[in-house]
Structure formats: structure tokens, C-alpha cells
Design a protein around this motif. Structure first.
Motif, PDB file in Angstrom:
ATOM      1  N   SER A 143      -1.782  -5.272   4.975  1.00 56.43           N
ATOM      2  CA  SER A 143      -0.424  -4.714   5.090  1.00 56.43           C
ATOM      3  C   SER A 143       0.590  -5.835   4.976  1.00 56.43           C
ATOM      4  O   SER A 143       0.313  -6.964   5.378  1.00 56.43           O
ATOM      5  CB  SER A 143      -0.236  -4.033   6.448  1.00 56.43           C
ATOM      6  N   PRO A 161      -4.379  -0.761   4.103  1.00 55.00           N
ATOM      7  CA  PRO A 161      -2.963  -0.690   4.474  1.00 55.00           C
ATOM      8  C   PRO A 161      -2.384   0.708   4.250  1.00 55.00           C
ATOM      9  O   PRO A 161      -2.842   1.454   3.381  1.00 55.00           O
ATOM     10  CB  PRO A 161      -2.294  -1.703   3.552  1.00 55.00           C
ATOM     11  N   THR A 198       4.986   0.155   5.442  1.00 49.95           N
ATOM     12  CA  THR A 198       4.759  -0.594   6.670  1.00 49.95           C
ATOM     13  C   THR A 198       6.075  -1.008   7.338  1.00 49.95           C
ATOM     14  O   THR A 198       6.242  -0.871   8.552  1.00 49.95           O
ATOM     15  CB  THR A 198       3.922  -1.849   6.331  1.00 49.95           C
TER      16      THR A 198
END
Ligand code: TYD
Ligand code: MG
Length: 452
Positions: A425, A400, A404
Motif C-alpha cells: 500500500s 493493497p 489508501t
């Protein structure tokens, strides 16, 4: 007594060498090692006792440094909120990229905000600077101009004027009569920077030094003074593109990964407050090899288009041409695609480009790069309303990326409706976007381009 000063110095990084070498061991630059007149540094014996210095502890409360915003939002962000008094800032960049233009505009906005600003040029005559100011519409700004290269005279003048801001354009043209070597040599540039930084601290003046990035190695580059200043900014851009990016690489008073985006126009640098819209503006139909990466530049999400072209090679060693991404990163991704997904590129020329002259350093761009390479190789377009991001590890797993939610928010704001990201993520509310999460590169290849 052993000779303490080196006879040879690297003009790119300032490393000392005992003898001449074609390549500097310290920074790897070619043809940058030159002989310099040794400084008269016969150390004086420490016969007399020094005085004791004042010491203190960590607990005393310190207010954050007062800041003077320039009014140019893109510049202020990169500085961490504005100019800090008694600080030294280095602005490096290739010749002709627009450093003088940027700093003349900055000096003018400071002067208009009521702060005394001096602009000292060692490269242009005052008349030339006035002509530039006319073209930029800055003639009415109360900037004080000087054209001089003798640093002793400049320091005396600054001492008398006591400005809030002094711009020195450029550090390579300044010379001190106490240093024997020629202007532009490592010892001159270092000594001049040292004098100016000391002056900034002593008199509470913000000093901006301009430093040309040099190619031929005859003149010392800005890297030799990076360690002396509080803030190092680089002004970058691709020739042929009008975008210019001001990037902080060191900042003692703020975050060191912010960028400011400008556009070079006929009348100076214009600020670009929504860079994503600009970098994506000339995207048209879905095209194989074109992918949108949702990146972060400091605190700001920036969407950029990554383009790849993959063609059969006629060469023994196929071509790898990269603009805007580290070429080592491309090799790694190609190796992972081959080893973990069984997709070879060994007989293919690969061209990779970041649109708009942007440079991407984030590992989170890996998935977008892989997407562009695969899309070009398979001749299958990735949906034009999709963004990608995620780091690829050597095992082929997807890791990830930070922030995000911010990346998705920006993508949604710009009309994207799908995103592909690593399994781990946390997309949060995802702003109504269709999210696809992949554990590894092989799953991504299967989903996008069918099983193999
Ligand atoms: P300059 O600021 O002199 O570069 P540096 O100080 O980094 O060497 O910028 C020079 C270039 O910028 C030159 O090629 C012309 C271009 N330019 C414009 O396009 N518009 C302008 O308004 C100005 C002043 C310069
Ligand atoms: Mg200049």
C-alpha cells in the motif's frame, strides 16, 4: 407452433421453467417457482414490412443529462447528483424498512424545489398518506397524491398532469387489465414496469418504482424488473437498528457503489452526513475482538467497527454466525488463518458482527476481520486508536486496497493515530499516523499477538 410462454416462473428472479420445481435453478431461491397463466403470446407473423429506423454514429456530442437535485444530499449522491428526467428508478427493500417514508420525503423536497411531484400509492389510502405527511412535517409541501392500482388510469392521469417526478408505491400492487394474471405475479409486475418505463422515456418524466423484497415467493420481487430500469437502489437496514442505508447497485447515470445513510427517527428519516462518527459512536474501552475497519463506500470513506467472539464449541460442527459480512468470506479467512498461520478454529464457535447494522462487501475488510477473530481468540485487545485494512489472498499474502490515502485521512480526522496495512500500500503523507505495513498474514499475527 411451440408454446412460447412458460407455464412456471420464478418470482424471485423471473426465470422461466418448463415444470414446477422446489428450487429455482437460476437464482437458487426455494419455493419461488409458481404457475402463471401463460401470456397470450402467439407470435403474429411478420408479414407486413417494418419501417427503417433512424441510425446515427458515436461522434455526435451529447451534453451530460440535466439533473434535478432533490435537496436531500444523501439521496442525490446515490443517484449520481440528482434525478435525471426521462429515467426510471427502482427502490427495493424489505417491507417496513422505510421506502414509503423516504420517497414521500423525497417527493416533498422536489415539490418544494418547484418541481411538480406526484405520489401514487397502491397500498395506502390518501388519508393515511396525509397522516404520515403530517407526522413528517410535510403537510405544506405541494405533492399531488393519488391512491390507485389500475395502471391504465394512472398512466392517463400522468399523461394529463405531466409531472417532473412520479413515485409509484409499489410496483407489486399495480395491475394492467390487459394481462390476465393476478396483481403481484411476475407477468403483471413486468408488464406494469414496462409500461411505466416506456412512459418515463416518452414523456421525459422521472419515475420511481417502489419494489418490496418478498420472502414467501408468492409475489414477484424487485429483481424481475431490475434489467428494465436505469437505476436500482436498495434500501437496507437491520431490524432493531435505526440506521438505513440506500445503496446503488446499478446506475446508468452515475457510479454504482455509492451509499446514502439515514437514521429512522420519530419524525421520519434524518440524513447522516458523517456515517463514520455514527457507526463508531458507541465504542468505549479497548475490548478483545473489536477492530475498526477503514472502508470505502463509493466515493466516501466510512469507518466501521467489526466485532468477533470466539468460544469453545460443544457442537460437532461449530457455529459460524455472521452479520454484515458474507459468510463465505469468513470461511475463507478462517481457512487461511489455519493453513498459513497454523491457528485452528475447528473446535471454536465463531460469531462475527459489523456494528450499527452496516453491510461490508469490500475485500479490503479481510485484514480487519482477521484482526477481530485473532484478537477474540487470543483475548488480546487491538489498540483502540488503530484502523486496519487490506485484502488477504489464499496464500496468506496481503494485497493493497484502493484509495489508501482517503481511508487514512478519514481515520486521522476521527482521531485514530495508528494504521496497519499491506506492505505494497502507498500510504502517502499518512496524516501523522503511525503506519505499520505487513507483507502477509503471518507477519501480522507475529507483530500483533507475538510469535507462535
Ligand atoms: P414505511 O415507509 O411504511 O416502510 P415501507 O414503505 O418500506 O414498507 O416505514 C414503516 C416503518 O417506519 C414503520 O415500522 C414505522 C417507521 N417509522 C418511523 O419510525 N418514523 C416515522 O416517522 C415513520 C413515518 C415511520
Ligand atoms: Mg410502503
Amino acid at each position: 407452433m411451440a408454446r412460447s410462454s412458460p407455464a412456471f416462473t420464478c418470482t424471485a428472479c423471473g426465470a422461466a421453467h418448463g415444470k414446477w420445481a422446489g428450487r429455482c435453478d437460476a437464482c437458487g431461491a426455494w419455493n419461488s417457482v409458481h404457475e402463471e397463466a401463460p401470456l397470450s403470446t402467439a407470435p403474429k407473423s411478420l408479414g407486413a414490412r417494418g419501417r427503417t429506423i433512424a441510425l446515427s454514429d458515436l461522434s455526435a456530442k451529447e451534453a451530460p443529462p440535466p439533473r434535478a437535485p432533490s435537496g436531500m444530499e444523501e439521496l442525490d449522491r446515490v443517484l449520481g447528483g440528482g434525478l435525471v428526467p426521462a429515467s426510471a428508478i427502482l427502490v427495493g427493500g424489505d417491507p417496513g424498512i422505510g421506502k414509503s417514508t423516504l420517497l414521500l420525503q423525497a417527493a416533498a423536497s422536489f415539490a418544494r424545489a418547484g418541481r411538480k411531484s406526484l405520489y401514487i400509492s397502491g397500498e395506502e389510502a390518501a388519508a393515511q398518506i396525509r397522516m404520515r405527511a403530517q407526522r413528517l412535517g410535510l403537510s405544506d409541501a405541494p405533492v399531488i397524491l393519488g391512491a390507485e392500482t389500475n395502471l391504465r388510469d394512472i398512466l392517463t392521469t400522468l399523461d394529463a398532469e405531466r409531472p417532473a417526478l412520479a413515485v409509484i408505491d409499489s410496483i407489486q400492487t399495480m395491475w394492467l387489465d390487459s394481462v390476465e394474471s393476478a396483481p403481484g405475479s411476475v407477468s403483471q409486475v413486468r408488464a406494469a414496469a414496462h409500461e411505466l418505463v416506456t412512459f418515463a422515456k416518452r414523456r421525459g418524466v422521472a419515475v420511481i418504482l417502489v419494489g418490496h423484497v418478498t420472502k414467501d415467493g408468492q409475489i414477484a420481487g424487485p429483481r424481475v424488473v431490475e434489467h428494465m430500469v436505469d437505476t436500482v437502489l436498495y434500501f437496507e437496514g437491520e431490524r432493531g437498528h435505526q440506521f438505513r442505508i440506500l445503496r446503488a447497485v446499478k446506475n446508468r447515470f452515475g457510479p454504482a457503489d455509492e451509499i446514502g445513510v439515514f437514521e429512522m427517527t420519530g419524525d421520519g428519516l434524518a440524513q447522516v452526513t458523517n456515517p463514520s462518527a455514527l457507526f463508531l459512536s458507541d465504542r468505549d474501552r479497548p475490548a478483545p475482538g473489536s477492530v475498526v475497519f477503514a472502508g470505502m463506500e463509493g466515493s466516501r470513506p466510512v469507518l466501521t467497527e467489526i466485532q468477533a467472539l470466539v468460544a469453545p464449541s460443544t457442537l460437532g460442527t461449530p457455529r459460524r454466525t455472521v452479520v454484515g459480512v458474507d459468510s463465505g468470506r469468513l470461511s475463507t479467512i478462517l481457512a487461511v488463518l489455519e493453513a498459513r498461520c497454523g491457528i485452528p478454529f475447528a473446535e471454536q464457535d465463531v460469531f462475527l458482527n459489523v456494528a450499527g447494522g452496516m453491510r461490508i462487501g469490500e475485500p479490503a475488510a479481510d485484514l480487519a476481520i482477521a484482526g477481530a477473530l485473532l484478537s477474540a481468540r487470543e483475548d488480546v485487545a487491538i489498540p483502540p486508536d488503530m484502523v486496519l485494512f487490506g485484502e488477504i489472498s489464499l496464500s496468506g499474502a496481503l494485497r493493497p486496497a484502493s484509495q489508501t490515502e482517503n481511508r487514512l485521512k478519514e481515520a486521522s480526522k476521527l482521531g485514530f493515530s495508528q494504521a496497519t496495512l499491506p506492505s505494497r500500500s502507498k500510504p502517502g503523507p499518512a496524516e501523522g499516523m503511525r503506519i505499520r505495513q505487513m507483507p502477509d498474514l503471518a507477519a501480522f499475527v507475529g507483530e500483533m499477538f507475538g510469535p507462535r
